[in-house]
Design an enzyme around this catalytic site. Structure first.
Site, mmCIF file in Angstrom:
data_model
loop_
_atom_site.group_PDB
_atom_site.id
_atom_site.type_symbol
_atom_site.label_atom_id
_atom_site.label_comp_id
_atom_site.label_asym_id
_atom_site.label_seq_id
_atom_site.Cartn_x
_atom_site.Cartn_y
_atom_site.Cartn_z
ATOM 1 N N ARG A 1 -5.588 -2.272 2.362
ATOM 2 C CA ARG A 1 -6.061 -2.126 3.736
ATOM 3 C C ARG A 1 -6.747 -0.778 3.933
ATOM 4 O O ARG A 1 -6.282 0.231 3.423
ATOM 5 C CB ARG A 1 -4.873 -2.230 4.697
ATOM 6 C CG ARG A 1 -5.204 -1.850 6.105
ATOM 7 C CD ARG A 1 -4.063 -2.120 7.045
ATOM 8 N NE ARG A 1 -3.002 -1.134 7.045
ATOM 9 C CZ ARG A 1 -3.069 0.069 7.630
ATOM 10 N NH1 ARG A 1 -4.168 0.475 8.226
ATOM 11 N NH2 ARG A 1 -2.023 0.883 7.599
ATOM 12 N N GLU B 1 -4.478 10.098 7.679
ATOM 13 C CA GLU B 1 -5.771 10.244 7.006
ATOM 14 C C GLU B 1 -6.771 10.936 7.938
ATOM 15 O O GLU B 1 -7.762 11.512 7.486
ATOM 16 C CB GLU B 1 -6.248 8.825 6.706
ATOM 17 C CG GLU B 1 -7.214 8.676 5.611
ATOM 18 C CD GLU B 1 -7.357 7.191 5.285
ATOM 19 O OE1 GLU B 1 -6.395 6.581 4.787
ATOM 20 O OE2 GLU B 1 -8.428 6.637 5.547
ATOM 21 N N GLN C 1 0.802 -1.224 0.000
ATOM 22 C CA GLN C 1 0.000 0.000 0.000
ATOM 23 C C GLN C 1 0.837 1.278 0.000
ATOM 24 O O GLN C 1 1.768 1.409 0.786
ATOM 25 C CB GLN C 1 -0.886 0.014 1.245
ATOM 26 C CG GLN C 1 -1.693 1.299 1.385
ATOM 27 C CD GLN C 1 -2.745 1.189 2.454
ATOM 28 O OE1 GLN C 1 -2.463 1.369 3.637
ATOM 29 N NE2 GLN C 1 -3.947 0.853 2.065
ATOM 30 N N LEU D 1 4.521 10.509 7.337
ATOM 31 C CA LEU D 1 3.081 10.405 7.142
ATOM 32 C C LEU D 1 2.296 11.583 7.710
ATOM 33 O O LEU D 1 2.578 12.060 8.801
ATOM 34 C CB LEU D 1 2.584 9.126 7.825
ATOM 35 C CG LEU D 1 1.188 8.728 7.398
ATOM 36 C CD1 LEU D 1 1.219 8.099 6.018
ATOM 37 C CD2 LEU D 1 0.569 7.772 8.383
ATOM 38 N N HIS E 1 0.355 5.159 0.852
ATOM 39 C CA HIS E 1 -0.555 6.095 1.519
ATOM 40 C C HIS E 1 -0.488 7.408 0.739
ATOM 41 O O HIS E 1 0.609 7.876 0.411
ATOM 42 C CB HIS E 1 -0.079 6.296 2.959
ATOM 43 C CG HIS E 1 -1.035 7.036 3.829
ATOM 44 N ND1 HIS E 1 -1.384 8.346 3.591
ATOM 45 C CD2 HIS E 1 -1.711 6.660 4.939
ATOM 46 C CE1 HIS E 1 -2.248 8.735 4.534
ATOM 47 N NE2 HIS E 1 -2.459 7.725 5.352
ATOM 48 N N ARG F 1 -7.209 4.287 0.100
ATOM 49 C CA ARG F 1 -5.876 4.816 -0.209
ATOM 50 C C ARG F 1 -5.388 4.453 -1.604
ATOM 51 O O ARG F 1 -4.726 5.262 -2.252
ATOM 52 C CB ARG F 1 -4.885 4.265 0.819
ATOM 53 C CG ARG F 1 -5.185 4.825 2.174
ATOM 54 C CD ARG F 1 -4.355 4.179 3.243
ATOM 55 N NE ARG F 1 -4.674 4.809 4.512
ATOM 56 C CZ ARG F 1 -4.217 4.392 5.681
ATOM 57 N NH1 ARG F 1 -3.413 3.340 5.730
ATOM 58 N NH2 ARG F 1 -4.544 5.017 6.781
#
Ligand SMILES: Cc1cc2nc3c(=O)[nH]c(=O)nc-3n(C[C@H](O)[C@H](O)[C@H](O)COP(=O)(O)OP(=O)(O)OC[C@H]3O[C@@H](n4cnc5c(N)ncnc54)[C@H](O)[C@@H]3O)c2cc1C
Length: 580
Positions: free
Chosen positions: A395, A256, A241, A253, A243, A287
């Site tokens: 995910r 979200e 994944q 990061l 993001h 995502r």
């Protein structure tokens, strides 16, 4: 050189990894047996501690919600590749486990009436996709930190024994049974042999394969790689994944949760472009979709000033909410970019974030070794290193924290319950021979290659060809490059040949793991000729349920990777077109 002395230990259960999954497993198992936790980091430095946005559970504290909706969202988010029996258990048990954490003292944010507060998150909806729902339970933007601290305190209270800064080198498996692990004490360089009736791996993810990542330096997939080298399968490795909102160039990061609180994404023309890609959920779409949308905007020249990033805009939010509910990310942006997110938009780009694939397990966290789900006696895995599979091809946010606490706890419980019926396994005679050989080889090699150079080359190549968009040509190029890098790795030489705190040796070992996992990821991605979730093939842009509604398994056989398939468990929700 090479470590000579071997120190022996005996515990009923050994857990490798002290993130959320390892700690909750240790806590649970320690109620019934003697447990040791072996971790290359001090527990509170585990990556779980950086989780920001929250943990999803259908508590329904602010609006109606139920676990069936959570289950549906998770399965749809997974692009129908998740095993639905496992998702059902996870969404049900999420509720109980969040309350358990609360009772252990986890300081969740509260509603005015004192209930656990909840916020919106990508892909989480009410009434099977109608509108976003408030499902993420959070402690500001430090949810993972609070989970980790809470669980660590409970483990100390329960007198769990910790071996901090011990590096897992081998898992001992013989005649279908696991008998323990070999670890290396980073401080002294001594080898430690742990004899155990049951072993649980909770070693986390491997985002360090990529050059732009939200993952800590230590996320190198050691547990997955060790089992792969031992001939055990890895599942669904093609799904990694990205993001959508990493800080531009740094990858750090931005949760979200920032969009859950009302933040929006803007392109270079100032358009809220997600309206075009996901008319209902927009900036709260899953995502995989948002990361692809950002890349597409950039390719069409609609990045900010035509460059390779877009904006995450929080300026329209109440500054008090930003400061109070998102204090850490606000601080990161001010510190690393010199941008004040209250006044100016934040430059973001997709960042490698989460491994959906990993060590195949059943819902009791037992490691399974084939498509018939045959368990390997005495061996368990939980958390990001494992693949149950509850996340399938993609995910949803907040679902990893759920996964680690639900399946970590189930693993701790099932290993403790089962081990009373087991005899002590016999340790192989040459238990540490393989490890000693690996270390001696690395320490004695006089080659001309450096760990740092090979790692940078690997990360840049993975970013270029094995990230959000993939093609056969790019993947083949990546594969050839990985084989070359693996060859160069055999010729690395270390400058530090000592025993104590040999971090250079540690980095060399970690690079070996990354090279293995990048190899598996690329081969699995090349083989899957469809697009599903995070795996997007430009040359095969459609999902193909007839051919590919299947998990992949990858095994190492005589130096080559052999791929096979495993059926997906579908119970309540038949695959549908995925619109948001
Ligand atoms: C920045 C960031 C924010 C995130 N935010 C969220 C969020 O809000 N919600 C959510 O659901 N998910 C989030 N995630 C994902 C989630 O945090 C992780 O997937 C999860 O915490 C992994 O937990 P774990 O216990 O499996 O592994 P980790 O917490 O990564 O722990 C791994 C452990 O394994 C040990 N280990 C590894 N290799 C070895 C070795 N060779 N020898 C000995 N020990 C070893 C380490 O010491 C460590 O203790 C986020 C992830 C990141 C990177």
């Amino acid at each position: 050189m090479g470590p000579r002395s071997v120190i022996r230990h005996r515990y009923d259960a050994v857990i490798v990894g002290a993130g959320g999954a390892g700690l909750i497993a240790a806590l649970e198992a320690s109620k019934r047996c003697r447990v040791a936790v072996v971790s290359k980091l001090h527990p509170s430095r585990s990556h779980t501690g950086t989780a920001q946005g929250g943990i999803g559970a259908a508590l329904g504290n602010l609006e109606t919600d139920n676990w069936q909706w959570h289950m549906f969202d998770t399965i749809k988010g997974s692009d129908y590749l998740a095993d639905q029996d496992a998702v059902e258990l996870m969404c049900q048990e999420a509720i109980e486990v969040v309350y358990d954490l609360e009772h252990m003292g986890l300081p969740f944010n509260r509603t005015p009436e004192g209930k656990i507060d909840q916020r919106r998150f990508g892909g989480h909806t009410k009434e099977f996709g109608k509108a976003p729902v408030r499902r993420s339970c959070y402690a500001a933007d430090r949810t993972g930190h609070m989970i980790l601290q809470t669980l660590y305190q409970q483990c100390i209270k329960q007198e769990v024994t910790f071996f901090d800064e011990f590096y897992l080198l081998d898992v001992l498996i013989q005649d279908g049974r696991c008998s323990g692990v070999v670890a290396w004490c980073i401080a002294t360089g001594e080898l430690h042999l742990f004899h155990a009736k049951a072993v649980l791996l909770a070693t986390g993810g491997f985002g360090r394969m990529f050059s732009v990542t939200s993952n800590a330096h230590t996320l190198t997939g050691d547990g997955c790689a060790v089992l792969f080298q031992r001939g055990l399968p890895l599942e669904d490795m093609e799904f990694f994944q990205f993001h959508p909102t990493g800080i531009y160039k740094l990858g750090i990061l931005i949760t979200e949760g920032a969009r859950g609180e009302g933040g929006i994404l803007l392109n270079g023309k100032g358009e809220r472009f997600m309206q075009r890609y996901a008319p209902t959920l927009m900036d709260l779409a899953p995502r995989d979709m948002i990361s692809r949308a950002i890349y597409r905007e950039i390719r069409e020249g609609k990045g900010i000033e035509g460059k390779d990033y877009v904006y995450l805009d929080l300026t329209q939010l109440d500054p008090e909410i930003v400061e109070k509910k998102l204090p850490d990310i606000t601080d990161f942006v001010r510190t690393y970019l010199g941008v004040d997110p209250i006044k100016n938009p934040i430059p973001v780009q997709p960042t490698a974030h989460y491994a959906m694939g990993g060590i195949p397990t059943n819902v009791h966290a037992q490691v399974v070794i084939d498509e018939r789900q045959t368990p390997l006696s005495g061996l368990y895995a939980a958390g990001e290193c494992a693949c149950v599979s509850v996340h399938g091809a993609n995910r949803l946010g907040t679902n990893s924290l759920v996964d680690i606490v639900v399946f970590g706890r189930r693993g701790g419980r099932s290993m403790a319950e089962r081990l009373h019926a087991l005899d002590w396994p016999t340790l192989p005679e040459d238990a540490v021979a393989r490890t000693q050989e690996t270390i001696s080889h690395l320490c004695e090699s006089r080659g001309e290659e450096s760990v740092a150079r090979i790692r940078t080359d690997l990360q840049q190549m993975m970013m270029l060809h094995v990230s959000v968009y993939r093609t056969e040509r790019g993947l083949k190029e990546a594969l050839a490059a990985i084989l070359d890098l693996r060859d160069r790795y055999r010729r690395v030489s270390l400058q530090d040949r000592g025993l104590r705190f040999n971090t250079e040796l540690q980095e060399a070992l970690e690079l070996g793991c990354l090279l293995d996992l990048a190899w598996v990821t690329t081969i699995a991605a090349l083989s899957r000729t469809e697009s599903r979730g995070a795996h997007f093939r430009e040359d095969y842009p459609a999902r193909d349920d007839v051919r590919w509604l299947k998990h992949s398994l990858a095994n190492l056989r005589e130096g080559e990777i052999v791929l096979s398939e495993k059926p997906v468990t579908i119970s309540r929700f038949q695959p549908q077109e995925r619109k948001y």
